[in-house]
Design an enzyme around this catalytic site. Sequence first.
Site, PDB file in Angstrom:
ATOM      1  N   CYS A 118       4.574  20.318   2.948  1.00 46.32           N
ATOM      2  CA  CYS A 118       5.028  19.609   4.152  1.00 46.32           C
ATOM      3  C   CYS A 118       6.491  19.243   3.925  1.00 46.32           C
ATOM      4  CB  CYS A 118       4.176  18.364   4.392  1.00 46.32           C
ATOM      5  SG  CYS A 118       2.400  18.648   4.411  1.00 46.32           S
ATOM      6  N   ALA A 164       9.728  19.541   5.729  1.00 49.46           N
ATOM      7  CA  ALA A 164      10.831  19.020   6.548  1.00 49.46           C
ATOM      8  C   ALA A 164      10.983  17.516   6.337  1.00 49.46           C
ATOM      9  CB  ALA A 164      10.579  19.324   8.023  1.00 49.46           C
ATOM     10  N   CYS A 216       4.747   7.908   1.889  1.00 49.56           N
ATOM     11  CA  CYS A 216       5.626   6.745   2.009  1.00 49.56           C
ATOM     12  C   CYS A 216       4.864   5.636   2.720  1.00 49.56           C
ATOM     13  CB  CYS A 216       6.914   7.094   2.743  1.00 49.56           C
ATOM     14  SG  CYS A 216       6.673   7.723   4.403  1.00 49.56           S
TER      15      CYS A 216
END
Length: 838
Positions: A192, A194, A342
């Site tokens: 993943c 980008a 995050c």
Amino acid sequence: MGGKGRGGRARTQRKHFRESRENVWKRPKPDPNSANDNKDGNGNHWEPFESQSPAFNEYYKEQGIVTAEEWDTFIEVLRKPLPAAFRINSSGQFCGEIRAQLQNDFSRSLQAEVTDGDEAEAIRPLPWYPDNLAWHSNFSRMQLRKNQALESFHEFLKLENEIGNITRQEAVSMVPPLFLDVHPNHYVLDMCAAPGSKTFQLLEIIHQSSKPGDLPDGLVVANDLDVQRCNLLIHQTKRMCTANLIVTNHEAQHFPGCRANTNFFSASTAGNELKPRSTQLTFDRVLCDVPCSGDGTLRKAPDIWRKWNSGMGNGLHGLQVQIGMRGASLLKVGGRMVYSTCSMNPVENEAVVAELLRKSGGSLELVDVSNELPQLVRRPGLKKWKVCDKGVWFASYEQVTESCQSVAIPGMFPSGRGHKSDTHNSQLRGNHPDGGSSVDVSEPTMDPVHVFDEEVCEFPIERCMRIVPHDQNTGAFFVAVLRKVAPLLAATEKTSDQNTKSANDQSRGKLQQTITDADSVDLNATDGMGESSSEVEIDPNNQRDSNSANNNPPCKLPVQDNKDADGLDSTDGMDKPFSEADLEVVDNETTENKLEITAIKNNSEESKQPGDGEMDPKKCNGKRKLQIQGKWRGVDPVVLFKDETVIDCIKTFYGINESFPLIGHLVTRNSDTNHVKRIYYISNSVKDVLELNFSAGQQLKITSIGLKMFERQSSREGSSAPCAFRISSEGLPVLLPYITKQILTMSPVDFKHLLQYKSIKYADFVDAAFGEKASNLMLGCCVIVLGTGNTSSDVIKVDESTIAIGCWKGRASLSVMVTATDCQELLGRLSNRLGNDL
């Protein structure tokens, strides 16, 4: 060497980056006609965003993310803007010079701008990042843009970021690649990827020990779900100037395994046999920086405060598990995988890691990395946590009411188990397929947390690491390092606990919250430093660089029922066993991405496979014909460039040494090989993967591959040049050591003048001998190397310090073929290196 990391402007379509995301930190300009424009009804200054959330406070206090004594400090730091951070390109030509400039110049000149209460140093290297290559600034992005005293530092950051010598990236976002333990010969998958800052970081590590002209044996495959974010990823990684990168566009949980058709290779002609390294695509390292709720980025995206709810994490748990298991199935035995988010939510973090360990049946193990990066302050993973749905807390799955089973599933809990006791289940849930209907409990008890003891995870989950903002003045992050110790076998996936399977079956197909990225992709129109770019106006750092194509910037969190962004069931397969056989999966779940499994002819050569063997449909296992070119909607095909006439002309014109292989390493994105505008160079490792992809029927949807090496001359004068193709700025550093013709050295004085004036007539050079040599070159592209003496030299030596640029040798003058930004940066480097000698 031409400035590794340098290249032209990206060709990304502007329409992809027109819409900017609201800058929630920025206050609006006051209306001069209104005295109270920036005040509320009480005369207080207006705040542009919420800086607190009762739901957030309740949730994370209950989960015990930090101790009660440090809670106030934790919240206080979360409400402060995030300091700017950036990383020096470790493989760049000017890495050492930039580091010295930061240590010696800016560290002193910026010290006066440090205010009371701030950190002691204006800028400082991050103590845990190797070799002082990552830096923390004591100034927020807003301060850098608005403070005139910081203007020179801001301009420095903008210029070096645009060139590719530094990358703006949140400090904690730099952590996951460091724990992957990447080596130059590794095949790495960024599932993943980008907007690309971690991909850039992985490429740096692979290239770090490469010598001029040498390409590493490894590669990075960077994948992203959204094709527009793939464009952003390409723009970011373009600055790296690498031939060892493939960018793909797939759902991470369905990333193709590219199992090769062995008959494809036997059909090749004897002299051009294709020999990939393996018959299926697997990786030494896998980075699963998965879609997440993103509340670890509150300091950078404070609009999350007013939108935060516990359902954000619950809805993504299933997708995160699927992506993690797919990554594990693509990982080689002995390889390392990093799972990261995050988010601070244990349902997205510890719960997912525990579920990956359960589903792997012992094939995965958590790695203890407590001795790695010792100066990085991190906290151990939580051994116990709870699940919350709409304010109702569950300490175990036994507490979950029937109405909540589609949201709170067994895998979210520390034990991962379903029903422990049919008696308890029947009493708690009433009507339930597993038995018991005497009590109908439609609503949860008022205090369900205390009905049963809290569960404790049986795995060594403390080996995971959680980074919290107030430990080192950063954002928040979660990282787990896993090693694959054995193949994933379907038999090992089966659990002896039938109640768990039954509970998972109940949860499948029911309503589950999830987050779509369809309308929350941040394609900002700035350059990441707050200023506009001349060609492509984007701000990749306003993206959540800790996230990916599959995730959404958390500023917009639309909820849709049981579907991910492409309409696929986000719970489908959540308890389906994973095995190595999964590598045969082709990403064709969506109609628009289905392969047209047919052989197509494009000119006489395209009726053959890359090995020039005639395609025989009978040699395709009787199931389907091999596809010669990709037919993915909206993506140009990848075509091997095999026009030997053009290739021989290029080799002869530039005198390219035979030790630099061109045949078999050149590709284009145009199926009409007679009208090729750009030719890309691919490394041996990329070549192997491309051949494997051909043999597998073009399962990979490739949006970018290799390094732009040659471009067709487009000027009127260029049409009469002996060679129709010029060397691109991106490809020059790789090709430079092998060029023997159309190349000259130039004195520093003339080199400086050429950068300043862009074009100089042959008679006007200070070194008259050089002007004569240049006039005798053939019309077309040439290469100018910065010399060390006051006159040009016929001896050309290429090493790490060599500076070279592409130029156009016209009939009357010599002109540079690099951008104004590149010229500006090189002039600065000349000044630093030569000083008063110029």
